[in-house]
Scaffold this motif. Structure first.
Motif, PDB file in Angstrom:
ATOM      1  N   LYS A 265       1.217  10.341   7.538  1.00  0.00           N
ATOM      2  CA  LYS A 265      -0.225  10.481   7.439  1.00  0.00           C
ATOM      3  C   LYS A 265      -0.821   9.176   6.913  1.00  0.00           C
ATOM      4  CE  LYS A 265      -0.230  15.458   6.408  1.00  0.00           C
ATOM      5  NZ  LYS A 265      -0.582  16.500   5.416  1.00  0.00           N
ATOM      6  N   PRO A 266      -2.109   8.923   7.178  1.00  0.00           N
ATOM      7  CA  PRO A 266      -2.752   7.758   6.562  1.00  0.00           C
ATOM      8  C   PRO A 266      -2.568   7.796   5.051  1.00  0.00           C
ATOM      9  CG  PRO A 266      -4.180   8.717   8.226  1.00  0.00           C
ATOM     10  CD  PRO A 266      -3.020   9.664   8.073  1.00  0.00           C
ATOM     11  N   ASP A 267      -2.239   6.659   4.470  1.00  0.00           N
ATOM     12  CA  ASP A 267      -1.977   6.529   3.044  1.00  0.00           C
ATOM     13  C   ASP A 267      -0.599   7.069   2.644  1.00  0.00           C
ATOM     14  OD1 ASP A 267      -3.173   5.308   0.769  1.00  0.00           O
ATOM     15  OD2 ASP A 267      -3.402   7.274  -0.160  1.00  0.00           O
ATOM     16  N   GLY A 268       0.225   7.459   3.656  1.00  0.00           N
ATOM     17  CA  GLY A 268       1.565   7.959   3.370  1.00  0.00           C
ATOM     18  C   GLY A 268       2.503   6.846   2.927  1.00  0.00           C
ATOM     19  N   GLU A 299      14.210  -3.922  -7.823  1.00  0.00           N
ATOM     20  CA  GLU A 299      15.547  -4.435  -7.593  1.00  0.00           C
ATOM     21  C   GLU A 299      16.520  -3.915  -8.643  1.00  0.00           C
ATOM     22  OE1 GLU A 299      15.377  -8.688  -7.424  1.00  0.00           O
ATOM     23  OE2 GLU A 299      13.959  -8.719  -5.726  1.00  0.00           O
ATOM     24  N   MET A 300      17.781  -3.795  -8.248  1.00  0.00           N
ATOM     25  CA  MET A 300      18.864  -3.447  -9.156  1.00  0.00           C
ATOM     26  C   MET A 300      20.120  -4.152  -8.661  1.00  0.00           C
ATOM     27  SD  MET A 300      20.392   0.321 -10.144  1.00  0.00           S
ATOM     28  CE  MET A 300      18.851   0.849 -10.875  1.00  0.00           C
ATOM     29  N   ASP A 301      20.695  -4.950  -9.510  1.00  0.00           N
ATOM     30  CA  ASP A 301      21.835  -5.782  -9.114  1.00  0.00           C
ATOM     31  C   ASP A 301      21.427  -6.609  -7.890  1.00  0.00           C
ATOM     32  OD1 ASP A 301      23.180  -4.538 -11.193  1.00  0.00           O
ATOM     33  OD2 ASP A 301      24.126  -3.046  -9.896  1.00  0.00           O
ATOM     34  N   ASP A 302      22.172  -6.521  -6.802  1.00  0.00           N
ATOM     35  CA  ASP A 302      21.852  -7.284  -5.593  1.00  0.00           C
ATOM     36  C   ASP A 302      21.070  -6.461  -4.574  1.00  0.00           C
ATOM     37  OD1 ASP A 302      23.056  -9.648  -6.412  1.00  0.00           O
ATOM     38  OD2 ASP A 302      25.028  -8.997  -5.732  1.00  0.00           O
ATOM     39  N   TRP A 303      20.520  -5.321  -5.001  1.00  0.00           N
ATOM     40  CA  TRP A 303      19.888  -4.396  -4.058  1.00  0.00           C
ATOM     41  C   TRP A 303      18.399  -4.282  -4.296  1.00  0.00           C
ATOM     42  CZ3 TRP A 303      22.771  -2.970  -0.058  1.00  0.00           C
ATOM     43  CH2 TRP A 303      24.163  -3.059  -0.193  1.00  0.00           C
ATOM     44  N   VAL A 304      17.697  -3.921  -3.238  1.00  0.00           N
ATOM     45  CA  VAL A 304      16.231  -3.876  -3.248  1.00  0.00           C
ATOM     46  C   VAL A 304      15.751  -2.561  -2.649  1.00  0.00           C
ATOM     47  CG1 VAL A 304      14.132  -4.960  -2.347  1.00  0.00           C
ATOM     48  CG2 VAL A 304      16.098  -6.379  -2.982  1.00  0.00           C
ATOM     49  N   ALA A 305      14.699  -2.018  -3.230  1.00  0.00           N
ATOM     50  CA  ALA A 305      13.952  -0.914  -2.598  1.00  0.00           C
ATOM     51  C   ALA A 305      12.523  -1.372  -2.413  1.00  0.00           C
ATOM     52  CB  ALA A 305      14.001   0.345  -3.455  1.00  0.00           C
ATOM     53  N   ILE A 306      11.948  -1.050  -1.279  1.00  0.00           N
ATOM     54  CA  ILE A 306      10.562  -1.408  -0.982  1.00  0.00           C
ATOM     55  C   ILE A 306       9.771  -0.125  -0.745  1.00  0.00           C
ATOM     56  CG2 ILE A 306       9.001  -2.656   0.555  1.00  0.00           C
ATOM     57  CD1 ILE A 306      11.292  -4.547   1.221  1.00  0.00           C
ATOM     58  N   ILE A 307       8.686   0.029  -1.476  1.00  0.00           N
ATOM     59  CA  ILE A 307       7.788   1.161  -1.272  1.00  0.00           C
ATOM     60  C   ILE A 307       6.551   0.626  -0.585  1.00  0.00           C
ATOM     61  CG2 ILE A 307       6.436   2.965  -2.374  1.00  0.00           C
ATOM     62  CD1 ILE A 307       9.392   1.447  -4.226  1.00  0.00           C
ATOM     63  N   ALA A 308       6.310   1.109   0.624  1.00  0.00           N
ATOM     64  CA  ALA A 308       5.193   0.628   1.439  1.00  0.00           C
ATOM     65  C   ALA A 308       4.258   1.784   1.761  1.00  0.00           C
ATOM     66  CB  ALA A 308       5.720  -0.006   2.719  1.00  0.00           C
ATOM     67  N   ARG A 309       2.966   1.467   1.899  1.00  0.00           N
ATOM     68  CA  ARG A 309       1.963   2.491   2.169  1.00  0.00           C
ATOM     69  C   ARG A 309       1.336   2.249   3.543  1.00  0.00           C
ATOM     70  NH1 ARG A 309      -0.224   6.110  -1.172  1.00  0.00           N
ATOM     71  NH2 ARG A 309       0.520   5.017  -3.056  1.00  0.00           N
ATOM     72  N   LYS A 310       1.215   3.323   4.309  1.00  0.00           N
ATOM     73  CA  LYS A 310       0.564   3.225   5.618  1.00  0.00           C
ATOM     74  C   LYS A 310      -0.933   3.005   5.444  1.00  0.00           C
ATOM     75  CE  LYS A 310      -0.225   5.751   9.929  1.00  0.00           C
ATOM     76  NZ  LYS A 310       0.046   6.973  10.717  1.00  0.00           N
ATOM     77  N   ALA A 311      -1.444   2.022   6.111  1.00  0.00           N
ATOM     78  CA  ALA A 311      -2.865   1.694   5.970  1.00  0.00           C
ATOM     79  C   ALA A 311      -3.721   2.838   6.509  1.00  0.00           C
ATOM     80  CB  ALA A 311      -3.163   0.403   6.718  1.00  0.00           C
TER      81      ALA A 311
END
Length: 311
Positions: A265-268, A299-311
């Motif tokens: 959904k928008p803003d998801g 980030e944690m150690d060598d790992w990454v999480a990305i939280i992105a929002r739908k415009a």
């Protein structure tokens, strides 16, 4: 019954794809010996894994052990595994030493020994993951996820899983509809359910993962919230959801950015991990190009999480 222990000395980056190869080759059990488990803390607020012995771990790198029944096809199976692992180099995955050893063991030696690597771990402000065979008394307002990884899936304490759970804990407000892509053991779906979402669609292409996730969903009594299905990523998924979460390889994440946008959904929110640090920019660029704005990168150690929002 005699079993063959396939052991490979590799890197933390290679853990998930190598485990997937071993699982698809028919491994009856997988053990990960990662020395980072001895010192890793889940952020500033959470406790360490405990009761682990340094003698069980390599000084550097990661050792992955898988167990196969001794039969007339074993040599061919091992050769195919080695070839598939070496093929990961084409995806720019660092294999480290990539040293393989084969040993013969008896069933009773490994059927329970792997459990010593798996202890209760508090992974977010609200959630602690504990194996089914461990006694654990939760504190007030602490939610417990019980897992039986069945010797084939992760224990829920890998940094990429922890980053996703922490993101779910932070962003879930209650009442959302969620899709969990590549659910594996089902731990992210279970976490979302316990955090108060309305429904979760848990998807995995591997039928064994579907069986494992279904078992763990029932074990945690969230089957009224979580539906587990065999499916290839978001193929033929319809509807509109507030959250898509995907803890898979970076190369796969960038392939279905548009599919994630289509079901949100928008803003998801699109919560992604399984991303090694050096591929962070590649995933970030793909998300922005796909119409997302970056909400947060953790980030944690060598790992990454990305939280992105739908415009």
């Amino acid at each position: 019954m005699k079993w063959s222990e396939f052991s490979i000395h590799t890197t933390e980056e290679a853990v998930e794809p190598v485990c997937n190869i071993l699982h698809e080759a028919g491994a009856s059990g997988v053990v990960i010996e990662d020395p980072m488990d001895l010192v890793r803390e889940w952020g500033d607020k959470f406790g360490e894994i405990y009761q682990l012995s340094p003698d069980d771990y390599p000084e550097e790198g990661v050792i992955i052990k898988a167990y196969f029944p001794v039969n007339s096809f074993l040599a061919e199976t091992i050769d195919e595994i080695k070839e598939s692992i070496n093929g990961l180099l084409t995806y720019d995955i660092d294999l480290g030493h990539n040293k393989v050893q084969i040993a013969e063991v008896h069933e009773e030696e490994w059927a329970t020994a792997w459990k010593k690597y798996y202890k209760p771990v508090k992974v977010s402000s609200s959630i602690t993951i504990t194996p089914t065979w461990e006694e654990y008394e939760p504190t007030e307002n602490e939610m417990i996820i019980e897992l039986d990884p069945g010797m084939a899936f992760g224990t829920g304490t890998h940094p990429t899983t922890v980053l996703c759970i922490q993101a779910l804990d932070k962003y879930i407000k209650g009442g959302e509809q969620v899709v969990d892509v590549g659910t594996g053991s089902g731990v992210l779906s279970i976490a979302a359910a316990k955090l108060g979402v309305k429904s979760v669609l848990a998807l995995d292409l591997d039928y064994v993962a579907v069986e494992s996730a279904t078992l763990n969903v029932n074990l945690n009594r969230v089957q009224d919230v979580v539906t587990v299905k065999q499916n290839n990523l978001l193929e033929d998924v319809n509807g509109h959801y507030e959250i898509v979460v995907a803890n898979i390889l970076a190369e796969v994440i960038v392939r279905f950015v548009q599919d994630a946008a289509a079901v949100l959904k928008p803003d998801g929110l699109y919560i992604t991990s399984g991303i090694i640090k050096r591929k962070k920019q590649e995933v970030k660029d793909a998300l922005v190009d796909g119409g997302f704005t970056i909400e947060e990168i953790v980030e944690m150690d060598d790992w990454v999480a990305i939280i992105a929002r739908k415009a």
